[in-house]
Scaffold this motif. Structure first.
Motif, short mmCIF file in Angstrom:
data_model
loop_
_atom_site.label_atom_id
_atom_site.label_comp_id
_atom_site.label_asym_id
_atom_site.label_seq_id
_atom_site.Cartn_x
_atom_site.Cartn_y
_atom_site.Cartn_z
N ARG A 221 -20.76 -32.21 8.67
CA ARG A 221 -20.11 -31.15 7.89
C ARG A 221 -18.93 -30.55 8.67
N ARG A 222 -19.14 -30.34 9.96
CA ARG A 222 -18.08 -29.77 10.80
C ARG A 222 -16.89 -30.73 10.94
N LYS A 223 -17.18 -32.03 11.04
CA LYS A 223 -16.10 -33.02 11.13
C LYS A 223 -15.24 -32.99 9.87
N LYS A 224 -15.90 -32.92 8.71
CA LYS A 224 -15.17 -32.85 7.43
C LYS A 224 -14.28 -31.61 7.40
N GLU A 225 -14.84 -30.50 7.87
CA GLU A 225 -14.10 -29.24 7.88
C GLU A 225 -12.88 -29.34 8.80
N LYS A 226 -13.04 -29.98 9.95
CA LYS A 226 -11.92 -30.16 10.89
C LYS A 226 -10.81 -31.00 10.26
N GLU A 227 -11.22 -32.05 9.54
CA GLU A 227 -10.22 -32.90 8.86
C GLU A 227 -9.45 -32.09 7.81
N LEU A 228 -10.16 -31.27 7.07
CA LEU A 228 -9.51 -30.44 6.05
C LEU A 228 -8.55 -29.42 6.69
N ILE A 229 -8.90 -28.91 7.86
CA ILE A 229 -8.03 -27.97 8.57
C ILE A 229 -6.76 -28.67 9.01
N LYS A 230 -6.91 -29.93 9.47
CA LYS A 230 -5.74 -30.71 9.89
C LYS A 230 -4.78 -30.96 8.71
N GLN A 231 -5.35 -31.07 7.52
CA GLN A 231 -4.53 -31.29 6.32
C GLN A 231 -3.83 -30.01 5.86
N GLY A 232 -4.25 -28.87 6.43
CA GLY A 232 -3.58 -27.62 6.10
C GLY A 232 -4.45 -26.64 5.33
N LYS A 233 -5.69 -26.99 5.10
CA LYS A 233 -6.58 -26.08 4.38
C LYS A 233 -7.02 -24.94 5.31
#
Length: 190
Positions: free
Chosen positions: A124-136
């Motif tokens: 779950r944390r990895k997914k969240e990190k990826e979304l943050i990198k995309q600008g979320k």
């Protein structure tokens, strides 16, 4: 009538200058301290690195990685106990071995469940990190939301194994037993 006779007072001892500031009696309103240090400790305090912040913060994943060799040792111990269980004929010995075996297997199951839980949270944390990198904008789960995600994953796992109905029935039974003790007792007819 009665006559009152004055009692003779004893002469008070003169107090030294140092004693004058102290109360004559210790107040009963003040609680005495539990730990009185009569003599100061001259030896160094013992530091246990396991519980001391000076040694760094606890990292669960690093700890599990460093002590992963213990899992193999536990497996060997389980095999050894099973072999010993088959060889012994004494009932008391068998019972002791069985208890030790159950203890180790339960601990292994607990560790396995904890490992799965950690993996789900890490995913779950990895997914969240990826979304943050995309600008979320970052979103951190509350404990209750984390609990719900773990519960959903548990139900999905049980469903795939075909044990979901059995688990839900058991849970209902347990909850009914808990609620039953809050019900008022029936009055018996005389």
């Amino acid at each position: 009538m009665f006559t009152y006779v004055k009692s003779k007072k004893r002469p008070e001892k003169k107090r030294s200058k140092a004693d004058r500031k102290k109360p004559r009696e210790v107040s009963s309103k003040i609680k005495p301290s539990k730990f009185k240090q009569i003599l100061p400790d001259k030896k160094r305090p013992v530091r246990d690195p396991r519980f001391d912040d000076l040694s760094g913060k606890f990292n669960k994943s690093k700890f599990n990685q460093a002590y992963s060799f213990l899992d193999k040792k536990r497996e060997k111990e389980i095999q050894k106990l099973k072999k010993e269980l088959n060889q012994t004929s004494n009932e008391k010995e068998k019972e002791k071995i069985n208890q030790a075996l159950n203890l180790i297997t339960q601990e292994n199951l607990r560790r396995k469940a904890e490992k799965e839980k950690d993996e789900i949270i890490q995913e779950r944390r990895k997914k969240e990190k990826e979304l943050i990198k995309q600008g979320k904008k970052p979103y951190f789960l509350k404990k209750s939301e984390e609990k719900n995600i773990l519960l959903i994953s548990k139900y999905n796992k049980l469903k795939s194994e075909g044990k979901l109905d059995q688990f839900i029935a058991k849970r209902r039974k347990r909850n009914a037993a808990k609620e039953h003790k809050y019900l008022p007792e029936r009055k018996e007819k005389k």
